[in-house]
Motif scaffolding. Structure first.
Motif, PDB file in Angstrom:
ATOM      1  N   LEU A   1       0.812  -1.210   0.033  1.00  0.00           N
ATOM      2  CA  LEU A   1      -0.006   0.043  -0.075  1.00  0.00           C
ATOM      3  C   LEU A   1       0.816   1.378  -0.043  1.00  0.00           C
ATOM      4  CD1 LEU A   1      -3.127   1.045   0.102  1.00  0.00           C
ATOM      5  CD2 LEU A   1      -2.837   1.036   2.375  1.00  0.00           C
ATOM      6  N   ARG A   2       1.833   1.337   0.870  1.00  0.00           N
ATOM      7  CA  ARG A   2       2.875   2.439   0.750  1.00  0.00           C
ATOM      8  C   ARG A   2       3.484   2.565  -0.657  1.00  0.00           C
ATOM      9  NH1 ARG A   2       6.260   0.750   6.205  1.00  0.00           N
ATOM     10  NH2 ARG A   2       4.577   1.262   7.656  1.00  0.00           N
ATOM     11  N   LEU A   3       3.718   1.532  -1.399  1.00  0.00           N
ATOM     12  CA  LEU A   3       4.076   1.628  -2.878  1.00  0.00           C
ATOM     13  C   LEU A   3       3.069   2.199  -3.698  1.00  0.00           C
ATOM     14  CD1 LEU A   3       6.287   0.899  -5.096  1.00  0.00           C
ATOM     15  CD2 LEU A   3       5.366  -1.408  -4.981  1.00  0.00           C
ATOM     16  N   SER A   4       1.988   1.867  -3.443  1.00  0.00           N
ATOM     17  CA  SER A   4       0.744   2.135  -4.152  1.00  0.00           C
ATOM     18  C   SER A   4       0.570   3.749  -3.979  1.00  0.00           C
ATOM     19  CB  SER A   4      -0.657   1.669  -4.048  1.00  0.00           C
ATOM     20  OG  SER A   4      -0.870   1.797  -2.642  1.00  0.00           O
ATOM     21  N   GLU A   5       0.881   4.140  -2.621  1.00  0.00           N
ATOM     22  CA  GLU A   5       0.787   5.624  -2.485  1.00  0.00           C
ATOM     23  C   GLU A   5       1.732   6.467  -3.269  1.00  0.00           C
ATOM     24  OE1 GLU A   5       0.104   8.786   1.148  1.00  0.00           O
ATOM     25  OE2 GLU A   5       0.359   6.604   1.380  1.00  0.00           O
TER      26      GLU A   5
ATOM     27  N   GLY B   1      -3.269  21.207  -9.174  1.00  0.00           N
ATOM     28  CA  GLY B   1      -3.032  20.853  -7.642  1.00  0.00           C
ATOM     29  C   GLY B   1      -4.473  20.707  -6.926  1.00  0.00           C
ATOM     30  N   GLY B   2      -5.265  21.601  -7.167  1.00  0.00           N
ATOM     31  CA  GLY B   2      -6.577  21.610  -6.646  1.00  0.00           C
ATOM     32  C   GLY B   2      -7.425  20.379  -7.116  1.00  0.00           C
ATOM     33  N   GLY B   3      -7.469  20.123  -8.089  1.00  0.00           N
ATOM     34  CA  GLY B   3      -8.100  18.861  -8.820  1.00  0.00           C
ATOM     35  C   GLY B   3      -7.490  17.726  -8.069  1.00  0.00           C
ATOM     36  N   GLU B   4      -6.444  17.344  -7.838  1.00  0.00           N
ATOM     37  CA  GLU B   4      -5.857  16.270  -7.452  1.00  0.00           C
ATOM     38  C   GLU B   4      -6.103  16.229  -6.105  1.00  0.00           C
ATOM     39  OE1 GLU B   4      -4.151  13.529  -8.207  1.00  0.00           O
ATOM     40  OE2 GLU B   4      -4.192  13.961 -10.574  1.00  0.00           O
ATOM     41  N   TYR B   5      -6.186  17.291  -5.151  1.00  0.00           N
ATOM     42  CA  TYR B   5      -6.646  17.504  -3.937  1.00  0.00           C
ATOM     43  C   TYR B   5      -7.840  16.723  -3.736  1.00  0.00           C
ATOM     44  CZ  TYR B   5      -7.486  18.999   0.895  1.00  0.00           C
ATOM     45  OH  TYR B   5      -8.040  19.072   2.167  1.00  0.00           O
ATOM     46  N   VAL B   6      -8.991  17.307  -4.505  1.00  0.00           N
ATOM     47  CA  VAL B   6     -10.430  17.164  -4.437  1.00  0.00           C
ATOM     48  C   VAL B   6     -10.548  15.450  -4.688  1.00  0.00           C
ATOM     49  CG1 VAL B   6     -12.650  17.351  -5.342  1.00  0.00           C
ATOM     50  CG2 VAL B   6     -11.283  19.287  -4.842  1.00  0.00           C
TER      51      VAL B   6
ATOM     52  N   GLN C   1     -11.406   9.887  -2.693  1.00  0.00           N
ATOM     53  CA  GLN C   1     -10.907   8.499  -2.505  1.00  0.00           C
ATOM     54  C   GLN C   1     -10.625   8.228  -1.092  1.00  0.00           C
ATOM     55  OE1 GLN C   1      -7.351   7.809  -4.899  1.00  0.00           O
ATOM     56  NE2 GLN C   1      -7.408   5.648  -4.357  1.00  0.00           N
ATOM     57  N   ARG C   2      -9.918   9.163  -0.432  1.00  0.00           N
ATOM     58  CA  ARG C   2      -9.608   8.914   0.981  1.00  0.00           C
ATOM     59  C   ARG C   2     -10.905   8.748   1.751  1.00  0.00           C
ATOM     60  NH1 ARG C   2      -5.170  10.419   4.368  1.00  0.00           N
ATOM     61  NH2 ARG C   2      -5.811  10.671   6.341  1.00  0.00           N
ATOM     62  N   ASP C   3     -11.820   9.578   1.781  1.00  0.00           N
ATOM     63  CA  ASP C   3     -13.196   9.385   2.144  1.00  0.00           C
ATOM     64  C   ASP C   3     -13.821   8.151   1.944  1.00  0.00           C
ATOM     65  OD1 ASP C   3     -12.799  11.995   3.309  1.00  0.00           O
ATOM     66  OD2 ASP C   3     -13.899  13.145   1.773  1.00  0.00           O
ATOM     67  N   MET C   4     -13.570   7.670   0.686  1.00  0.00           N
ATOM     68  CA  MET C   4     -14.388   6.346   0.369  1.00  0.00           C
ATOM     69  C   MET C   4     -13.806   5.289   1.155  1.00  0.00           C
ATOM     70  SD  MET C   4     -14.874   6.695  -3.586  1.00  0.00           S
ATOM     71  CE  MET C   4     -15.568   5.233  -3.743  1.00  0.00           C
ATOM     72  N   GLN C   5     -12.205   5.452   1.047  1.00  0.00           N
ATOM     73  CA  GLN C   5     -11.798   4.221   1.955  1.00  0.00           C
ATOM     74  C   GLN C   5     -12.002   4.380   3.489  1.00  0.00           C
ATOM     75  OE1 GLN C   5      -7.745   5.717   1.246  1.00  0.00           O
ATOM     76  NE2 GLN C   5      -7.397   3.658  -0.219  1.00  0.00           N
ATOM     77  N   ALA C   6     -12.222   5.385   4.105  1.00  0.00           N
ATOM     78  CA  ALA C   6     -12.469   5.490   5.549  1.00  0.00           C
ATOM     79  C   ALA C   6     -14.128   5.018   5.548  1.00  0.00           C
ATOM     80  CB  ALA C   6     -12.368   6.973   5.902  1.00  0.00           C
ATOM     81  N   MET C   7     -14.871   5.297   4.741  1.00  0.00           N
ATOM     82  CA  MET C   7     -16.532   5.008   4.852  1.00  0.00           C
ATOM     83  C   MET C   7     -16.438   3.373   4.611  1.00  0.00           C
ATOM     84  SD  MET C   7     -19.442   5.591   5.327  1.00  0.00           S
ATOM     85  CE  MET C   7     -19.465   7.468   5.406  1.00  0.00           C
ATOM     86  N   THR C   8     -15.806   2.839   3.814  1.00  0.00           N
ATOM     87  CA  THR C   8     -15.593   1.470   3.429  1.00  0.00           C
ATOM     88  C   THR C   8     -15.263   0.744   4.734  1.00  0.00           C
ATOM     89  OG1 THR C   8     -15.072   1.596   1.250  1.00  0.00           O
ATOM     90  CG2 THR C   8     -14.888  -0.297   2.134  1.00  0.00           C
ATOM     91  N   ALA C   9     -14.225   1.154   5.433  1.00  0.00           N
ATOM     92  CA  ALA C   9     -13.623   0.624   6.632  1.00  0.00           C
ATOM     93  C   ALA C   9     -14.704   0.678   7.528  1.00  0.00           C
ATOM     94  CB  ALA C   9     -12.265   1.237   7.097  1.00  0.00           C
ATOM     95  N   HIS C  10     -15.420   1.753   7.933  1.00  0.00           N
ATOM     96  CA  HIS C  10     -16.387   1.929   8.760  1.00  0.00           C
ATOM     97  C   HIS C  10     -17.551   1.073   8.389  1.00  0.00           C
ATOM     98  CE1 HIS C  10     -19.279   3.894  11.510  1.00  0.00           C
ATOM     99  NE2 HIS C  10     -20.054   4.159  10.638  1.00  0.00           N
TER     100      HIS C  10
ATOM    101  N   GLY D   1      -5.390   3.131   8.722  1.00  0.00           N
ATOM    102  CA  GLY D   1      -4.411   4.234   9.030  1.00  0.00           C
ATOM    103  C   GLY D   1      -3.351   4.713   7.875  1.00  0.00           C
ATOM    104  N   ASN D   2      -3.643   3.997   7.089  1.00  0.00           N
ATOM    105  CA  ASN D   2      -2.495   4.512   5.578  1.00  0.00           C
ATOM    106  C   ASN D   2      -3.215   4.734   4.479  1.00  0.00           C
ATOM    107  OD1 ASN D   2       0.037   4.720   4.677  1.00  0.00           O
ATOM    108  ND2 ASN D   2       0.273   2.507   4.073  1.00  0.00           N
ATOM    109  N   TYR D   3      -4.153   5.650   4.513  1.00  0.00           N
ATOM    110  CA  TYR D   3      -5.042   6.091   3.326  1.00  0.00           C
ATOM    111  C   TYR D   3      -4.179   7.172   2.536  1.00  0.00           C
ATOM    112  CZ  TYR D   3      -8.799   4.647   6.321  1.00  0.00           C
ATOM    113  OH  TYR D   3      -9.543   3.644   7.273  1.00  0.00           O
ATOM    114  N   PHE D   4      -4.524   7.252   1.228  1.00  0.00           N
ATOM    115  CA  PHE D   4      -3.931   8.068   0.460  1.00  0.00           C
ATOM    116  C   PHE D   4      -4.116   9.497   1.047  1.00  0.00           C
ATOM    117  CE2 PHE D   4      -4.835   5.454  -3.506  1.00  0.00           C
ATOM    118  CZ  PHE D   4      -3.708   4.645  -3.183  1.00  0.00           C
ATOM    119  N   ASN D   5      -2.828  10.286   0.808  1.00  0.00           N
ATOM    120  CA  ASN D   5      -2.844  11.479   1.307  1.00  0.00           C
ATOM    121  C   ASN D   5      -3.079  12.571   0.284  1.00  0.00           C
ATOM    122  OD1 ASN D   5      -1.911  14.196   2.211  1.00  0.00           O
ATOM    123  ND2 ASN D   5      -0.699  13.337   3.762  1.00  0.00           N
ATOM    124  N   PRO D   6      -4.139  13.451   0.320  1.00  0.00           N
ATOM    125  CA  PRO D   6      -4.403  14.191  -0.932  1.00  0.00           C
ATOM    126  C   PRO D   6      -3.505  15.358  -1.137  1.00  0.00           C
ATOM    127  CG  PRO D   6      -6.031  14.643   0.987  1.00  0.00           C
ATOM    128  CD  PRO D   6      -5.297  13.300   1.414  1.00  0.00           C
ATOM    129  N   TRP D   7      -2.743  15.739   0.148  1.00  0.00           N
ATOM    130  CA  TRP D   7      -1.760  16.664  -0.122  1.00  0.00           C
ATOM    131  C   TRP D   7      -0.598  16.246  -0.910  1.00  0.00           C
ATOM    132  CZ3 TRP D   7      -2.875  21.780   0.672  1.00  0.00           C
ATOM    133  CH2 TRP D   7      -3.932  22.032   1.234  1.00  0.00           C
TER     134      TRP D   7
END
Length: 236
Positions: free
Chosen positions: A15-19, A71-76, A81-90, A147-153
């Motif tokens: 996963l770190r490699l994928s990020e 930059g803004g497009g990638e952040y959004v 994607q990060r929100d979807m990962q967190a929601m899936t985990a929930h 705890g290792n979700y993609f970082n939008p920044w």
């Protein structure tokens, strides 16, 4: 054998490699867009036979606007994607709480599908569910590492900086090269840069390099010729 499998299942480098690959992807795409977009702008203005100062202002404006846009497009995008990962985990946490036997059976089926015997798959799944059921099921069913979700920044900064870097090439050539060579040198420099970004993109995506390079080059050349032609129509 069981201990070895548990160790591999709990490892996180994939996963770190994928990020990192996601950050590199954003960087390559940002640089490619920076090259093509800025080249299109400055060549369009050059086609209209504007001064070097006008070319420079147009190029800088396009560079800044494009960099912030990328930059803004990638952040959004990555934030979503990060929100979807967190929601899936929930949701997976709720599923384990409501129907533990089904989740255990699903995890067993995942290992069985990988070629592990049913007995060993059952043992592995049971051990993992007892130790970290949520982490194991998220990892194996959805390729999500808690705890290792993609970082939008990361993606946003990579895209912003790479667009900026890519835009510098056509901006410098169109403003610094003598007037009679501006267009030809800019097109040549951009073509060479597009060959490199096309190759890098294909390498990261593990696709056919020759096809990706040619496609990237053709799109870039078409953009430059069209914008130059349109600018030439409005030449003063």
């Amino acid at each position: 054998m069981l201990d070895l499998h548990l160790h591999r299942s709990q490892a996180k480098p994939s996963l770190r490699l994928s990020e990192w690959l996601n950050v590199l992807r954003a960087g390559v795409l940002g640089m490619n867009d920076g090259i093509i977009s800025t080249a299109g702008i400055v060549l369009g203005v050059a086609g209209a036979q504007q001064s070097s100062f006008a070319l420079f202002i147009a190029g800088v404006s396009g560079m800044l606007a494009g960099a912030f846009s990328m930059g803004g497009g990638e952040y959004v995008s990555v934030s979503q994607q990060r929100d979807m990962q967190a929601m899936t985990a929930h949701r997976q946490k709720q599923a384990i709480a409501k129907n533990y036997p089904k989740e255990l059976a699903d995890l067993t089926a995942v290992y069985t599908a990988k070629g592990i015997s049913k007995e060993l798959a059952q043992q592995v799944a049971t051990e993992l569910m007892l130790k970290d059921g949520l982490g194991a099921t998220c990892r194996e069913k959805y390729n999500i590492e808690l705890g290792n979700y993609f970082n939008p920044w990361h993606a946003a900064i990579s895209s912003f900086c790479s667009f900026f870097a890519g835009a510098i090439l056509p901006l410098l050539t169109i403003t610094l090269v003598p007037a009679k060579w501006k267009v030809s040198v800019t097109m040549l420099a951009v073509a060479c840069a597009l060959l490199l970004t096309g190759y890098a993109s294909a390498t990261l995506g593990k696709t056919k390099r020759k096809r990706a390079v040619l496609r990237n080059l053709l799109v870039g050349l078409l953009t430059m010729f069209v914008t130059y032609a349109v600018g030439h129509l409005f030449a003063i």
